[in-house]
Each structure stands twice: as structure tokens, then as C-alpha cells.
Design an enzyme around this catalytic site. Structure first.
Site, short mmCIF file in Angstrom:
data_model
loop_
_atom_site.label_atom_id
_atom_site.label_comp_id
_atom_site.label_asym_id
_atom_site.label_seq_id
_atom_site.Cartn_x
_atom_site.Cartn_y
_atom_site.Cartn_z
N ASP A 126 -16.99 42.51 -30.03
CA ASP A 126 -16.51 41.18 -29.65
C ASP A 126 -17.65 40.19 -29.36
OD1 ASP A 126 -13.79 41.92 -29.73
OD2 ASP A 126 -13.95 42.83 -27.74
N ASP A 141 -13.79 42.58 -24.80
CA ASP A 141 -14.58 43.40 -23.89
C ASP A 141 -15.41 44.46 -24.60
OD1 ASP A 141 -12.62 45.10 -24.76
OD2 ASP A 141 -11.92 45.69 -22.77
N ASP A 169 -16.59 6.53 0.19
CA ASP A 169 -16.94 7.79 -0.47
C ASP A 169 -16.60 8.99 0.40
OD1 ASP A 169 -17.74 7.05 -2.97
OD2 ASP A 169 -19.86 6.84 -2.48
N ASP A 173 -8.10 40.28 -27.83
CA ASP A 173 -7.77 41.60 -28.33
C ASP A 173 -6.47 42.07 -27.70
OD1 ASP A 173 -8.56 42.12 -25.76
OD2 ASP A 173 -10.06 43.62 -26.25
#
Length: 897
Positions: free
Chosen positions: A614, A610, A707, A351
């Protein structure tokens, strides 16, 4: 009486509320639905104006929080994930057998090494769990509740039975509630019932035994206010609510993300390879009449050696470290693995307000359209609001109302407003795009006041002056936001409906300023540099959106509106999205359709929003992004929460997601290039050696040291070129890499075998020692070549922790044969000449890897882009349940936020 305790923890205890009031509560919302509202209020020792704050605090201690789950790092589940590997189980079983047949030292060594490996994985994954807990603590969900007769905003988890809450468009119903007031209230209950159509609500009780889906006088936790408004009494909270009962059952079963699916597919690839190699090596060793137990242990150790046991730990460490960095950059993720998904994004729909503009909406002026003065236009605008006005400010209203109430001009209207009473409200919805109120002055004169989008309001007005239309066009062209206000007499009107919004007289325009952000243009360029195409999707006027984009240098000559979209089929819409930057005056359904259609093209789509309108698009996107100040429904629909609505912050999150994925792939490619080659070397050596080329305990120790050094990979730097585009799991790419680079590793293993046998004439112990040292050195140091596509590799600079870890592991391997542990581990000191040969072999190995990289990346395609699947209804349940969760427990066992 349909009453007893809502919280099972409190049953059997005294329930007297402060002051001796009986605070019993209906067992379920179905029981409350069959009773008159005032009776339920009385049984909960409450009132229509809510609870006193002190009483609410005491009930919170008694009943516990309004939570259905807790985000706590739990050690036992993490430990179990480390122990449930079938290969580890087989190793421990074989070690037990070995111990029983007299090979006790070897069995103890294997058990210790396995324990250390599990311990490393546990520590790192538990730290990641703690990081997720810390993230959750920063996400807050609020509800508007009446305490001491005033509307206040409190955390959702602080609600208690007896509270009176306000329900508005877009709110997530915070608990099971009995409605006290309802104005055109409809709730979307699909999260519970699966029914997509909203359900109308009223206040009249329903017959006893009415089904849950037909409780029209109640609203259920987790459902969404689709339209209208209301005031309701909290009946059941937490796990006693209907939604809570479902959410509790889901808490232990997390859904996979695309990243997790990639990990699982990669792990299955290694399972097949390890199974084949293990069986082959076992058969070869048995056929050559080598001891069965030694051959079995050796084969199992080979299987463990090719399996990246610490891959979960490396991933967890990467995600935990990344989440901390993202949190510092004001980006929160609901689940750590969402960080990886954020890095996949290559198209963003967002937006306008707060992302391209400052988001600090300021009321500028009132423009009268007729005989009203600017002060009168402002006064009508203040009277036409859904907000709970308290002490001259709006509680829980939309941003435009908040800006209007907080403006200096509004402060001068308080005295005039006191002469008016708001009789009824027709709430805002996204179809009408306006709100209407009936207000009455001291003489009893009733006026209908309507406020909303200018296009919608003007359609319902009569005799609109041309000067007003020109003023509106001028404000839009300047990029200002405008709200129209209209009125008409309303004698006898008590409850307005949509048909009443007609024959209005335009009072004037309320003009708001929301200027472009100074840094928005730079943020857009940065996103473009990350390969992310930005599109604007807004409910605002097209002229306003185009003007803002023009000011920021974003190409947007024209805009498509919701009306335009309705004329396009999906294929035409795909083409339109490609050439269009701005979509304006679009409905929630339009937004969701745009996102959904774009996903079918193979793009990874993010949506940033928001507002209530939406939510559908946030759910439809691969990654839903919202902000901490968003509406409840938007935050619940999102995967990622921005603490600051800023495209730069979003760019930081995308960069971090790609960096983490790149570092995870480094570990995967390391395992396929070195471990895989070592396993082939072991299989080949078994064919011509009369002894095992390396003891099972030595293989496991080698794997543990290797590792451990790779745990520094999450700190590594990532080349800029790898951050410019998203990357995805591609098992075919990994398989090709393994086939190409695995044999290169084996070549130098066999060269080491030749040196040990023909140059140093080594026996079994020295041979094993030499291969152990060479194998560890080459597979740890090759990280410097594998970690980058640059040639030569030193043009890319690794992080200092990675350099220290790699050289440290190689040094430990070189020193071990000369320590007191050497005999126990089956080692012996190596001649000085071996280390000279090792240095030459390592340099040649890295050189050949560089040549292999040149050929590999020149001839093979990059990983494919694969569209991500929708998570479905269960994903919606989990997102919604996350808002009703707590973090800590008090000494008495009650969960608290």
C-alpha cells in the site's frame, strides 16, 4: 583499525561494555562495509545472536536513542513566530519614537497592548505545540531485534550499535547496518540516492572507499526492504547514520500543506489591502495638517486593525482542540495541519481486511487436495513461513501466518514440527505472491514447501484434482480467504530460487475466516452522507471482495483485476473508476496508478492501507491513512494514523477536519466583514474630522478585545450542511465577501458618527469613546450572523463559550469608559441615550447582514475545488524521518522516548 566512537557525545569516555568488553564501533557504515562481517561483530562486542538485554539497555544510556529529531514543544520558536510580524515591528518602533517626543503614555499603552496580543498568540500556539507532542507520543515504530538469543519487538529508537536486527519485505531499515545474512535481499534506497531501482544486497565486504550507493553489504537507515530478507548488525544509529545526517538538516524547515498555502495567500491579500489603506490614510491626515507622529501611529494602527493578528492563534487553537477530540476518537495526525487536509477528502480508496471485515483473521480448516491429511496440510503451512517462531507463536509475521500459528490446531503440531529443520527461505514478494522454504526431517530428506495465493501456486502445480479447484471456488464464493500449500522433493537444494517453484504437488488449502464487520454497512452510509465515495482496492480474490461488498450493501456486481487495468489507458481508467467499486488482485503499482489517475479529475483522494503493497498508493494520495498495527513502510507513508481500523473512526476524523476548517473560515470572514469596514470608516472620517477618529492605542485595544473574543470560535458548533461536503480555500470567494459585507459595516459606523456629532454634539474624546464602543459591539456580535448560512441566524445554535466571549467583549467595551482607566485610555463616560441608540444600530446592523447573506449566497458560487499538488521527494524524507524521533530529554541531555 577502522574504529572509533559512533556517537560524538561518547567520544573521549570509557567505552568498556559490561564485563570489560571493548564496545568500540566503526565510525561510519562505509568503514564497516570494508571489513568482514565477523570482524565488525567482534569490534562491537556483539554476536550473531545479538546482545544481552542488559547490555543493550546500558548501551542505550551510553550512546543515546536511535533518533534524528525530537517532537518537543519549544517556547522560543513559538514566541519568535509571534514577534516576526513587520507591522508589529513598525508599531513598536513608532511607539519608541512617540516616547522620545514626549507622548509617553500613548507609547506605553501601545507597547502594553502589543505585548498582550503577542502573549495571547504565544499561549495558544504553544498549547497547540504541546498537543502535537502528545500526538506523537502515541505513534510507535517497532523493529524485530535479537536479544538474549530470542527475536523480540522493540521501539526503533531503542536500537543500539551491536544489536542484531531482522529485515523483511516492507521493513524500514532501522539504522545503518552491516549485513550478516541475506536471502535475495533488495533495498529501495531512493530516499537517499534518488535511484528508483532497488539495489541487490549480499554479505561480502566491499573495497575501502566505495561510494555510499554501492555498499552492497550494508543497508542504510530509512531505506525500504523491497524484496527478500536478512539479518544485520547495527553499526550507526540516530544522527550518526547517513540518513540521520540528512534528516537533521531538514528538521527546521516544514513543508506547507494546502491549508497553510491558503492561509498564506489570504495573508498576502490582507497585506496588499492594509498597505493601500495605510498609505492613503497617512497621506490624507498629513494633507489635512494633522500631527505627523499621530498620523503615522494612526495609520500603522489601522494596518494592524485590518490584519487578523490572532489568526495563527485561532487556527492553532482549533487544531489543538480538534487533535484532542480526534485522539479521543482514535485518530492521530502526524502534523496538526493534516486535520484540515483530511476534511477535504471526497473519495476514499481502501483495502478490505479490517475496514469492511473484522480484521480478526481466524484459521478455520485445512482442506487436503490429495493423499495428505488435513494435519499434514497444516504442518506444511506452518513450516513454510518467514516468521520467527518463538514459544509456539510467530514474531513479526504476516496476519495469516500469525492466525495459523495461534490456532488451536497448530498447538497440537508442535511435537511433529520439532522433527523438521528449516534450511532456507525464499521470501514472499508481490510479483510471485508466495513464499517457499526448504525443510529437512531427521533422516535428512529435503522438501520444498510453497505457500501463497491459490492462483499463483496452482499455476506451478501438476495434476491438480478437479475436486480441489471446486473446493477453492466454493470457499471464495463463501467470502473466505484461502492459501494454497504445495510441495515437492528437493534433494540437494540449499537455497531456493523462483525457478525452483515448479512441478509442485498441491497438498491442500488453508481456509481462513475474516467476516464482515457488523457496523461496516452503517459506516459506509455515514461516509456517503459526508459526500465520500468509497472504492475497494485489494489484493484478494475478486469473488471474495464482491461477496463482502454484497453482504454490506455496497454495489459491486463485478470487479476489475490488475490484468484488466493493464488493458486500459488513463482516460479509460478514469471512466472505469467512476463505475467500478472493487479493484481486486491489484499490484502496488496498480493501486498507486488508480489513486494518481483519480487525482487528475480534481477529486481529493484518500487512501487507507496497512500493508507493504500500500505504500506507493499512500504516497500518491492527497491524504495517506494507515493504522497503528500497520507495517512500518505503510505507517511512514501515511499522514494520518487510525488507532482502530474502522471506517466510523475515519468518518469521525473527516467530520472533525471539516468542522475545524469551517470554524477557521468564520474568523476569516469576520475579519473581512467588520475590520475591513472599520478601516474604510476610519479613512472616511479622516476626511471631515479635525481630529483623529480614534487614537492608535484605542484601535489596538479594540482589536485586542475583539480578537480575544474570537478565540472561542474553535469551540463553536457547525451546521450539518457544512459537514456534508469538503470546503477549500478560495481567495476569490473571500474577496467577494469582503467587498459585499465590508461596506455594510461602514454604513453603521457612519451612522454612529452622525449620532455622536449631530445628536450628542460630541467633542474628540466622546466621539472616540462612542465609536470605540459601537465598533466593538457590532464586530463581535455580528459573529452570530456570519457563523452560519441559515436565515434567520438564530436557527443555528452557537456554542456557549462563543456566546459568553462575544457578549463579554461587548460588555467590557461598554464598561471601560466608566472605569478609572478611562482617562488613561482617552475615554470619557457616555450618556445613557447613546446605549439606546447603540442597541437600535446593532439590531439594524444584524438585520442588514441577514439581507446581505440572502443576496450573497444566492448569487455567488460556492468555493471552487482545487486539486492538491504532490509534496515531492522532501515530503518523503520528512515522513521517513518522523519514525526516528524522540520526545523527552533526560537530565543528562540524552533524548529518550
Amino acid at each position: 583499525m577502522h574504529v572509533f566512537h559512533a556517537n560524538p557525545r561518547a567520544r573521549g569516555r570509557a567505552t568498556a561494555a559490561p564485563g570489560g568488553i571493548d564496545a568500540r564501533t566503526p565510525h561510519t557504515v562505509t568503514a564497516a562495509a570494508s571489513l568482514p562481517a565477523d570482524r565488525v561483530v567482534g569490534e562491537l562486542a556483539s554476536s550473531r545472536d545479538g546482545l544481552p538485554a542488559k547490555a543493550a539497555a546500558e548501551r542505550l544510556l551510553r550512546w543515546g536513542p536511535n533518533a534524528v529529531s525530537s517532537h518537543r514543544a519549544r517556547a522560543l520558536p513559538v514566541l519568535w513566530r509571534q514577534l516576526r510580524s513587520p507591522l508589529l515591528g513598525l508599531l513598536l518602533a513608532a511607539a519608541a519614537v512617540s516616547y522620545g517626543v514626549g507622548e509617553r503614555s500613548a507609547a506605553v499603552i501601545i507597547a502594553v497592548i502589543v505585548a498582550l496580543s503577542v502573549g495571547l498568540g504565544f499561549v495558544n500556539e504553544f498549547r497547540a505545540e504541546k498537543a502535537a507532542e502528545a500526538l506523537h507520543s502515541q505513534i510507535r515504530h517497532q523493529a524485530v531485534v535479537f536479544r538474549d538469543g530470542k527475536a523480540v519487538s522493540v521501539p526503533v529508537t531503542d536500537l543500539v550499535p551491536g544489536d542484531v536486527v531482522s529485515l523483511r519485505l516492507g521493513d524500514i531499515v532501522p539504522a545503518d547496518v552491516r549485513l550478516l545474512e541475506a536471502t535475495d535481499l533488495e533495498c529501495d534506497e531512493s530516499v537517499l540516492t534518488g535511484e528508483s531501482l532497488p539495489v541487490s544486497k549480499a554479505t561480502d565486504p566491499v573495497p575501502a572507499g566505495t561510494a555510499l550507493a554501492d555498499l552492497t553489504c550494508c543497508a542504510l537507515m530509512g531505506t525500504v526492504v523491497h524484496s527478500g530478507s536478512g539479518r544485520a548488525l547495527v553499526v550507526s544509529t540516530g544522527a550518526d547514520a547517513e540518513f540521520g545526517k540528512i534528516a537533521v538538516g531538514l528538521s527546521g524547515h516544514q513543508l506547507e500543506t494546502e491549508f497553510q498555502r491558503g492561509l498564506r495567500r489570504f495573508s498576502m491579500l490582507l497585506v496588499y489591502v492594509a498597505g493601500s489603506l495605510t498609505a492613503s490614510i497617512l497621506v490624507i491626515n498629513v494633507a489635512l495638517h494633522k500631527p505627523l507622529i499621530d498620523s503615522l501611529l494612526f495609520s500603522l494602527a489601522i494596518a494592524v486593525g485590518i490584519t487578523p493578528q490572532l489568526l495563527p492563534a485561532v487556527v492553532s487553537t482549533s487544531l489543538a482542540a480538534g487533535s484532542r477530540r480526534m485522539s479521543r476518537r482514535k485518530v492521530l495526525v502526524k502534523r496538526l495541519v493534516c486535520i484540515e487536509d483530511l476534511g477535504d477528502v471526497n473519495m476514499l480508496f481502501t483495502d478490505k481486511t479490517g475496514t469492511l471485515t473484522l480484521g480478526r483473521i481466524d484459521f478455520m480448516r485445512a482442506v487436503p487436495a490429495g493423499d495428505d491429511s488435513p494435519e499434514q496440510v497444516l504442518r506444511w503451512g506452518l513450516l513454510s513461513t518467514e516468521s520467527n517462531a518463538a514459544d509456539g507463536s510467530a514474531v513479526g509475521g504476516n496476519p495469516l501466518d500469525a492466525a495459523l500459528w495461534d490456532s488451536p490446531a497448530a498447538q497440537t503440531e508442535h511435537t511433529a514440527l520439532a522433527a523438521w529443520t528449516q534450511v532456507a527461505v525464499l521470501p514472499f514478494d508481490h510479483q510471485r505472491r508466495m513464499v517457499s522454504t526448504v525443510v529437512r526431517d531427521g533422516s535428512g530428506t529435503a522438501i520444498l514447501v510453497t505457500k501463497g495465493a491459490p492462483e499463483s501456486v496452482l499455476e506451478r502445480c501438476v495434476d491438480v484434482p478437479d475436486t480441489a479447484r471446486k473446493a477453492l471456488e466454493t470457499e471464495f464464493a463463501a467470502g473466505n480467504r484461502v492459501v494454497a500449500v504445495a510441495t515437492r522433493p528437493a534433494p540437494g537444494l540449499r537455497k531456493p530460487t523462483a525457478p525452483d517453484e515448479n512441478t509442485l504437488h498441491l497438498s491442500g488449502l488453508l481456509v481462513f475466516l475474516d467476516p464482515p464487520k457488523p457496523d461496516a454497512a452503517a459506516a459506509l452510509l455515514r461516509l456517503a452522507g459526508l459526500g465520500i465515495d468509497v472504492k475497494i482496492v485489494t489484493g484478494d480474490n475478486p469473488a471474495v471482495a464482491v461477496r463482502v461488498c454484497h453482504d454490506l450493501g455496497l454495489p459491486a456486481a463485478t470487479a476489475l483485476t490488475g490484468t484488466d487495468l493493464n488493458t486500459l489507458d488513463d482516460n479509460q481508467l478514469i471512466e472505469a473508476i467512476e463505475r467500478t467499486t472493487v479493484f481486486a488482485r491489484v499490484s502496488p503499482e496498480d493501486k498507486a496508478r488508480i489513486v494518481r489517475v483519480q487525482r487528475t479529475t480534481g477529486n481529493d483522494v484518500a487512501f487507507l492501507g496497512d500493508g507493504v503493497n500500500d505504500a506507493l498508493a499512500l504516497h500518491a494520495a492527497d491524504v495517506g491513512i494507515s493504522v497503528d498495527s500497520a507495517t512500518d513502510v505503510a505507517k511512514d507513508a501515511a499522514d494520518v494514523i487510525l488507532l482502530e481500523k474502522d471506517l466510523d473512526v475515519l468518518a469521525d476524523g473527516v467530520t472533525e477536519g471539516r468542522r475545524i476548517f469551517a470554524n477557521t473560515i468564520k474568523y476569516v470572514l469576520m475579519g473581512t466583514s467588520s475590520n475591513f469596514g472599520n478601516m474604510f470608516s476610519a479613512a472616511g472620517a479622516s476626511l471631515f474630522l479635525s481630529f483623529l477618529p480614534m487614537l492608535p492605542s484605542q484601535i489596538l485595544l479594540n482589536n485586542l478585545l475583539y480578537d480575544s473574543s474570537q478565540l472561542a470560535i474553535p469551540t463553536d458548533n457547525v451546521d450539518e450542511a457544512q459537514l456534508r461536503r469538503p470546503s477549500h480555500w478560495d481567495i476569490g470567494f473571500i474577496r467577494r465577501f469582503m467587498i459585499c459585507f465590508g461596506p455594510i459595516s461602514s454604513v453603521f459606523d457612519f451612522a454612529t458618527f452622525g449620532v455622536m456629532l449631530w445628536v450628542f454634539h460630541s467633542g474628540a474624546t466622546q466621539f472616540r469613546t462612542g465609536w470605540f464602543v459601537e465598533s466593538l459591539a457590532t464586530q463581535t456580535l455580528v459573529i452570530f450572523a456570519i457563523r452560519t448560512r441559515r436565515i434567520p441566524f438564530w436557527r443555528s445554535h452557537p456554542s456557549l463559550p462563543l456566546v459568553l466571549a462575544a457578549f463579554g467583549a461587548a460588555a467590557v467595551g461598554a464598561v471601560l469608559p466608566s472605569t478609572p482607566l478611562a482617562h488613561t485610555l482617552g475615554f470619557q463616560p457616555l450618556p445613557a441615550g447613546f446605549f439606546a441608540a447603540l442597541a437600535a444600530l446593532t439590531v439594524c446592523y444584524l438585520g442588514l447582514i441577514e439581507a446581505g447573506k440572502w443576496l450573497f449566497y444566492r448569487t455567488l458560487p460556492s468555493p471552487d475545488t482545487v486539486p492538491l499538488p504532490h509534496a515531492g521527494h522532501r515530503r518523503l524524507l520528512r515522513r521517513r524521518a518522523a519514525r526516528f524521533s524522540s520526545l523527552k530529554r533526560t537530565a543528562g541531555g540524552t533524548a529518550r522516548v
